[in-house]
Design a protein around this motif. Structure first.
Motif, mmCIF file in Angstrom:
data_model
loop_
_atom_site.group_PDB
_atom_site.id
_atom_site.type_symbol
_atom_site.label_atom_id
_atom_site.label_comp_id
_atom_site.label_asym_id
_atom_site.label_seq_id
_atom_site.Cartn_x
_atom_site.Cartn_y
_atom_site.Cartn_z
ATOM 1 N N ILE A 49 0.834 -1.192 0.000
ATOM 2 C CA ILE A 49 0.000 0.000 0.000
ATOM 3 C C ILE A 49 0.874 1.248 0.000
ATOM 4 O O ILE A 49 1.787 1.382 0.812
ATOM 5 N N VAL A 50 0.578 2.166 -0.918
ATOM 6 C CA VAL A 50 1.336 3.417 -0.987
ATOM 7 C C VAL A 50 0.477 4.614 -0.570
ATOM 8 O O VAL A 50 1.000 5.625 -0.114
ATOM 9 N N GLY A 89 -1.062 0.274 11.449
ATOM 10 C CA GLY A 89 -0.207 0.488 12.602
ATOM 11 C C GLY A 89 -0.083 1.959 12.956
ATOM 12 O O GLY A 89 -0.780 2.814 12.416
ATOM 13 N N LYS A 90 0.828 2.246 13.864
ATOM 14 C CA LYS A 90 0.994 3.621 14.339
ATOM 15 C C LYS A 90 1.845 4.422 13.362
ATOM 16 O O LYS A 90 2.904 3.976 12.933
ATOM 17 N N PRO A 91 1.402 5.631 13.009
ATOM 18 C CA PRO A 91 2.176 6.464 12.087
ATOM 19 C C PRO A 91 3.375 7.089 12.786
ATOM 20 O O PRO A 91 3.463 7.106 14.016
ATOM 21 N N TYR A 141 1.557 9.923 8.452
ATOM 22 C CA TYR A 141 2.798 9.596 7.752
ATOM 23 C C TYR A 141 3.304 8.214 8.185
ATOM 24 O O TYR A 141 3.441 7.940 9.384
ATOM 25 N N TYR A 142 3.589 7.385 7.183
ATOM 26 C CA TYR A 142 4.220 6.088 7.410
ATOM 27 C C TYR A 142 5.490 6.037 6.573
ATOM 28 O O TYR A 142 5.633 6.803 5.603
ATOM 29 N N PRO A 143 6.438 5.162 6.901
ATOM 30 C CA PRO A 143 7.717 5.155 6.191
ATOM 31 C C PRO A 143 7.599 5.056 4.664
ATOM 32 O O PRO A 143 8.363 5.695 3.939
ATOM 33 N N SER A 144 6.641 4.265 4.171
ATOM 34 C CA SER A 144 6.534 4.096 2.720
ATOM 35 C C SER A 144 5.122 4.344 2.198
ATOM 36 O O SER A 144 4.781 3.929 1.092
ATOM 37 N N SER A 145 4.300 5.010 2.989
ATOM 38 C CA SER A 145 2.929 5.278 2.541
ATOM 39 C C SER A 145 2.351 6.483 3.270
ATOM 40 O O SER A 145 2.917 6.969 4.255
ATOM 41 N N ARG A 146 1.219 6.953 2.780
ATOM 42 C CA ARG A 146 0.482 8.041 3.402
ATOM 43 C C ARG A 146 -0.983 7.638 3.520
ATOM 44 O O ARG A 146 -1.542 7.023 2.604
ATOM 45 N N VAL A 147 -1.613 7.993 4.643
ATOM 46 C CA VAL A 147 -3.021 7.695 4.870
ATOM 47 C C VAL A 147 -3.734 8.986 5.238
ATOM 48 O O VAL A 147 -3.335 9.671 6.187
#
Length: 347
Positions: free
Chosen positions: A144-145, A190-192, A217-223
């Motif tokens: 997921i990106v 999980g936790k951003p 913000y996540y290391p390799s994706s955005r939600v």
């Protein structure tokens, strides 16, 4: 099976729509009591239920094992604390508390008293959410990106529930609707690492926030999670993009409308979405392009109360922990700080 004598702290919409039907439908529970200051609404619908006029009177009843705190957000901390001190297990409506510090104190108290404490994040049991979770669990989209979740409504007027419209901490759309979307995002991803937020009042009649956009913000994706009370034509509730494909799903869980129409959770049609609301899967598998509608899973909040029963009677894991409820409040606090300071907040 020894039923759990259960009491509800109010019998407004939350009580008669989201709790009483499932407590009464599950053989592991007995709808024992309700706190109603002046009315007898619960007793009219459930003649065997006992009506209490004060919280103190209800908590003093030794027959009660489980208390559902489904009162205004600002009261959650106080009422949950009183119930725990009275030796009762507790289900607390979302949002768990107004502040993280309150939540942490309640978690410590429940552990000290060896009592079960859970947060009613019922939207984990919505048909739309269950469906997107299934798509993700099957790895149909690859990595997921980007994901975007919406919980939108069109309301020109303010809520008739006065406690929701008072400009104070714990009120507004982010605490109300955002807590559902944040919980779902945390469960899926999980936790951003950081949060950025835009929170606003967009209706002239409103005194509390009725619009929010939160970027996780996540290391390799955005939600992104978004909510507004000025959306007449709703966008899809869930949009997921991955390295292999996309899944787009309307937000169409039927349970709230069915319950308000007095449908029982034991009805064969309960929780089933119409086929017209199926999500669109566009991806690639085994070298072939797939572009098709995916049938929605059935929603059912009964699963939450089954989890509560197993936790109390058989010491099984809680369906939603107080710690998970606290994580939601932590994101909300960071979002308000981000909005106030106009910057990204690192977690």
């Amino acid at each position: 099976m020894q039923p759990i004598n259960t009491a509800i702290c109010s019998f407004g919409m939350s009580g008669w729509v989201f709790h009483a039907p499932f407590i009464t439908a599950h053989p592991g529970f007995n709808f024992y009591g309700v706190w109603e200051r002046t009315k007898n609404l619960a007793q009219e619908k459930y003649p065997s239920v006992k009506t209490f006029r004060t919280l103190e009177e209800m908590l003093a009843d030794e027959n009660i094992e489980l208390v559902v705190v489904n009162t205004p957000n600002v009261t959650h901390y106080d009422y949950v604390k009183q119930a725990l001190l009275a030796g009762k297990h507790v289900v607390c409506e979302k949002p768990f508390t107004v502040e993280v510090s309150e939540a942490e104190e309640l978690i410590a108290l429940a552990a000290e008293k060896n009592l079960k404490l859970s947060v009613f994040q019922n939207r984990r049991y919505d048909s739309d959410y269950k469906t997107i979770k299934s798509v993700l669990d099957q790895k149909l989209l690859g990595n997921i990106v980007e994901a975007e979740f919406h919980f939108d409504r069109y309301k020109e007027e303010i809520s008739p529930k006065a406690h929701k419209e008072v400009p104070m901490k714990g009120t507004g759309a982010l605490y109300d609707l955002g807590s559902h979307l944040i919980d779902q995002a945390l469960q899926l991803f999980g936790k951003p690492t950081a949060v950025f937020a835009d929170i606003a009042i967009i209706r002239p009649v409103s005194l509390v926030d009725d619009y929010f956009e939160i970027l996780l913000y996540y290391p390799s994706s955005r939600v992104r999670i978004k909510g507004s009370y000025q959306v007449r034509e709703a966008l899809p509730g869930y949009v997921l993009h991955g390295s292999k494909g996309s899944f787009i799903k309307p937000k169409t869980d039927m349970q709230e409308a069915q319950l308000q129409a007095h449908m029982l959770p034991t009805d064969v049609a309960y929780g089933i979405e119409p086929e017209s609301e199926n999500g669109l899967l566009h991806t690639e598998a085994d070298g072939k392009i797939i572009n098709e509608k995916i049938p929605s899973l059935t929603g059912n909040y009964t699963a939450y109360y089954e989890g509560i029963y197993q936790a109390i009677r058989n010491n099984a894991p809680l369906p939603v922990t107080a710690e998970q409820g606290t994580d939601v409040i932590r994101i909300i606090e960071a979002a308000f700080k981000s909005n106030d300071e106009k910057r990204v907040i690192t977690l």
